[in-house]
Design an enzyme around this catalytic site. Structure first.
Site, short mmCIF file in Angstrom:
data_model
loop_
_atom_site.label_atom_id
_atom_site.label_comp_id
_atom_site.label_asym_id
_atom_site.label_seq_id
_atom_site.Cartn_x
_atom_site.Cartn_y
_atom_site.Cartn_z
N ASP A 176 0.84 -1.21 0.00
CA ASP A 176 0.00 0.00 0.00
C ASP A 176 0.87 1.26 0.00
O ASP A 176 0.55 2.25 -0.66
CB ASP A 176 -0.93 -0.01 1.22
N HIS A 203 -5.20 -3.63 5.76
CA HIS A 203 -4.93 -3.93 4.36
C HIS A 203 -6.16 -4.48 3.64
O HIS A 203 -6.18 -5.62 3.21
CB HIS A 203 -3.74 -4.89 4.22
#
Ligand code: NAI
Length: 340
Positions: A176, A203
């Site tokens: 990310d 996540h």
């Protein structure tokens, strides 16, 4: 006595400006799920890391020993071993300093990460149990989705085995961060390696919270609509890949890159380098979610210091508010599974 070698090559590989002059230690890294779409390129990258002297590749797939033979022909120091099937798992794990876990099924179009839970939960539970038994001090880095639930599962398994250390279990959210830096680099017209951007929370979907207000350099976007669009692109970047691969799986190459970076940082921390900072999903008391991702300092025992997430603007506060209940639900799902 051993020569004192600066770890410049590893530092350079990770885009670090600073390098340490501590003597280089020998580390054993295990990749569990090493024959997969992530596992293979991750092993390829780890074979090039000078801090790795032993690289043990574990998977249930028949190709696993062959992947190890293939990589063993690379002229880098790490000694590669292949371990196929549950009978050979303990051998792979013994003596490990770091165990990276990308074992399990990935998404197909239309699936959420939570849809993977039923298959992947037992895989992570069994791998964690083996680490608890054979290498209880290893740092465990979990890539397997849903990460938000897998870290609580591994933690509960370690607790049951009496070897739990919250500082040694990390959920890998590095992709990310890498994605956010790539997109900001593109928007700002700068080298993405020079972008520093914390991504906090968890996540999956709304739990992925890029703190664009803390980006260095500042993101060159004037209006809120564009900030919102970029935030959503980062949150849905995994799905962008799943769609583009059209049934062929999810992110593997960028994930291998991100996983190798996180593993490299864990190793640099273990090796005594100071100020090694990465975002990771860990046990946390910063919010009402008992696991939470944000920047941490990695050291000789895994997570050395939780750096928190600083000041959020109003928009980011709203994102955090939306993420917390989702995180709590994901955490409970994992804990309930492990307690069964
Ligand atoms: P893949 O299907 O290509 O590879 C998975 C590998 O795990 C296969 O080689 C399979 O044989 C192996 N495996 C299955 N059960 C196992 C067991 N019990 N023990 C050891 N190995 C086992 O999948 P891919 O694309 O490599 O993805 C792996 C996982 O990583 C998925 O759960 C995916 O959702 C997750 N992922 C996580 C990301 C993150 O940012 N944390 C990003 C992308 C994927």
């Amino acid at each position: 006595s051993r020569a004192i070698k600066p770890v410049t090559s590893v530092a350079a590989q990770n885009g670090l400006k600073k390098f340490s002059t501590t003597s280089q230690k020998n580390f054993k890294v295990v990749v569990a799920g090493a024959a997969g779409g992530i596992g293979q390129p991750l092993a390829l990258l780890l074979k090039q890391n000078k801090l790795v002297t032993k690289l043990a590749l574990y998977d249930i797939a028949p190709v696993t020993p062959g992947v190890a033979v293939d990589l063993s022909h690379m002229d880098t120091p790490a000694k590669v071993t292949g371990h196929q099937g549950p009978d050979q798992l303990a051998d792979a794990i013994k003596g490990a300093d770091v165990v990276v876990i990308p074992a399990g099924v990935p998404r197909k179009p239309g699936m959420t990460r939570d849809d993977l839970f039923n298959t992947n939960a037992s895989i992570v539970r069994d791998l964690a149990a083996c680490v608890a038994k054979n290498s209880p001090k290893a740092i465990v880095a979990i890539i397997t989705n849903p990460v938000n639930s897998m870290v609580p599962i591994a933690s509960e398994v370690m607790k049951k085995a009496g070897v739990y250390d919250a500082n040694r279990i990390l959920g890998v959210t590095t992709l990310d961060v890498v994605r956010a830096a790539a997109f900001i680099g593109e928007i700002n017209g700068v080298d993405p390696q020079t972008v520093s951007i914390p991504v906090i929370g968890g996540h999956s979907g709304v739990t992925i919270i890029p703190l664009l207000s803390q980006s260095k350099p500042a993101v060159k976007l004037s209006d809120q609509a564009k900030i919102d669009a970029l935030t959503q692109r980062i949150q849905e970047a995994g799905t962008e890949v799943v769609k583009a691969k059209a049934g062929g799986g999810s992110a593997t190459l960028s994930m291998a890159y991100a996983g190798a970076r996180l593993t490299g940082s864990v190793l640099r921390g273990l090796n005594g380098e100071s100020n090694v900072v990465e975002c990771a999903y860990i046990k946390s008391d910063l919010t009402e979610a008992t696991y939470f991702a944000n920047p941490v300092v990695l050291g000789k025992n895994g997570v050395e210091k939780n750096l928190g997430f600083g000041q959020l603007n109003d928009y980011e506060k709203k994102l955090l508010k939306a993420a917390i209940p989702e995180l709590q639900k994901n955490i409970k799902t994992g804990e309930d599974f492990a307690k069964k």
